[in-house]
Design an enzyme around this catalytic site. Structure first.
Site, PDB file in Angstrom:
ATOM      1  N   GLY A  68       0.827  -1.196   0.000  1.00  0.00           N
ATOM      2  CA  GLY A  68       0.000   0.000   0.000  1.00  0.00           C
ATOM      3  C   GLY A  68       0.863   1.247   0.000  1.00  0.00           C
ATOM      4  O   GLY A  68       2.086   1.182   0.170  1.00  0.00           O
ATOM      5  N   THR A  74       8.937   3.527  -0.887  1.00  0.00           N
ATOM      6  CA  THR A  74       8.691   2.126  -1.225  1.00  0.00           C
ATOM      7  C   THR A  74       9.262   1.194  -0.148  1.00  0.00           C
ATOM      8  O   THR A  74      10.312   1.484   0.452  1.00  0.00           O
ATOM      9  CB  THR A  74       9.296   1.796  -2.616  1.00  0.00           C
ATOM     10  N   SER A 109       6.597   2.517  -5.348  1.00  0.00           N
ATOM     11  CA  SER A 109       6.642   1.990  -6.715  1.00  0.00           C
ATOM     12  C   SER A 109       5.360   2.325  -7.484  1.00  0.00           C
ATOM     13  O   SER A 109       5.325   2.200  -8.708  1.00  0.00           O
ATOM     14  CB  SER A 109       6.843   0.470  -6.676  1.00  0.00           C
ATOM     15  N   GLU A 110       4.319   2.766  -6.773  1.00  0.00           N
ATOM     16  CA  GLU A 110       3.060   3.159  -7.437  1.00  0.00           C
ATOM     17  C   GLU A 110       2.976   4.676  -7.634  1.00  0.00           C
ATOM     18  O   GLU A 110       1.885   5.212  -7.814  1.00  0.00           O
ATOM     19  CB  GLU A 110       1.849   2.671  -6.642  1.00  0.00           C
ATOM     20  N   HIS A 148      -4.534  -2.955  -0.236  1.00  0.00           N
ATOM     21  CA  HIS A 148      -4.652  -4.300  -0.821  1.00  0.00           C
ATOM     22  C   HIS A 148      -5.693  -5.091  -0.032  1.00  0.00           C
ATOM     23  O   HIS A 148      -5.463  -6.245   0.316  1.00  0.00           O
ATOM     24  CB  HIS A 148      -3.310  -5.019  -0.765  1.00  0.00           C
ATOM     25  N   HIS A 197      -5.100  -6.968  -7.343  1.00  0.00           N
ATOM     26  CA  HIS A 197      -4.111  -6.042  -6.794  1.00  0.00           C
ATOM     27  C   HIS A 197      -4.625  -5.287  -5.574  1.00  0.00           C
ATOM     28  O   HIS A 197      -4.068  -5.438  -4.485  1.00  0.00           O
ATOM     29  CB  HIS A 197      -3.686  -5.108  -7.935  1.00  0.00           C
TER      30      HIS A 197
HETATM   31  P1  13P Z   1       5.341   0.402  -2.364  1.00  0.00           P
HETATM   32  O1  13P Z   1       5.892  -0.257  -1.130  1.00  0.00           O
HETATM   33  O2  13P Z   1       6.373   0.576  -3.430  1.00  0.00           O
HETATM   34  O3  13P Z   1       4.609   1.673  -2.035  1.00  0.00           O
HETATM   35  O4  13P Z   1       4.268  -0.492  -3.084  1.00  0.00           O
HETATM   36  C1  13P Z   1       3.667  -1.603  -2.630  1.00  0.00           C
HETATM   37  C2  13P Z   1       2.390  -1.766  -3.340  1.00  0.00           C
HETATM   38  O5  13P Z   1       1.376  -1.650  -2.739  1.00  0.00           O
HETATM   39  C3  13P Z   1       2.357  -2.043  -4.777  1.00  0.00           C
HETATM   40  O6  13P Z   1       1.070  -1.997  -5.248  1.00  0.00           O
END
Ligand code: 13P
Length: 188
Positions: A26, A41, A71-72, A93, A156
């Protein structure tokens, strides 16, 4: 200004405490004028400190922060661009929304709380891999044309947004709760 660094960390911890994510999954962001403040991240929320937060410009370029952004970050950038009503975004999630994404193409507006809070049916975006520009572009395209302040991403999770971090988190809770109600009421 939509939020402080402390607000962002508090919301991220609350998201984890509510069971909407496990581990470091998340992410959370808010818009501050022409900048975006976003969680880093792969960092456990219980260990997150103000210096870990990352500042981006509205195109997603890193401007400041001790770590790499979520990463999002492309997903967050695309939603801020597509939806002027998005000032804060929470990505979870959560289990029932994820389960619904495996068996349905949308979460219909089942309850009054959903109508009041989310503003419309919540579509399930077809699966594309996490963290990609394709995922971000697809989410923006879908959200441009609908009133809903949330989207379910197949296999997802959920992305919810609003005028504040509190609203974005509430939207994600509403999606999870109504996804559970949907699954409980489906004939077996
Ligand atoms: P991050 O840890 O990079 O924020 O992402 C995890 C995630 O939820 C990917 O959908």
């Amino acid at each position: 200004m939509c939020c402080t660094i402390e607000d962002l960390i508090t919301t991220a911890r609350r998201m984890a405490e509510l069971g909407l994510v496990i581990g470091s999954f998340g992410n959370v962001s808010c818009r501050q004028d022409d900048r975006i403040l976003i969680t880093p991240t792969c960092l456990d929320y219980s260990r997150m400190e103000p210096a870990d937060l990352v500042t981006l410009d509205l195109a997603g370029k890193k401007l400041a922060g001790g770590r790499e952004p979520s990463s999002e970050f492309r997903l967050h950038v695309a939603i801020y661009s597509a939806r002027p009503d998005a000032q804060a975004i929470v990505h979870t999630h959560s289990a029932h929304a994820l389960a619904l994404s495996l068996v349905a193409t949308e979460l219909p507006m089942l309850t009054e709380e959903m109508e009041y809070g989310i503003g419309g049916n919540v579509p399930v975006a077809p699966f594309v891999p996490a963290g990609t520009q394709e995922l971000a572009d697809q989410a923006a395209d879908i959200l441009k044309g609908i009133p809903s302040k949330a989207l379910i991403l197949a296999r997802h999770g959920v992305v919810g947004f609003g005028q504040s971090l509190n609203e974005a988190l509430l939207i994600c809770q509403l999606v999870e709760r109504n996804a559970k109600i949907y699954l409980l009421t489906q004939p077996r």
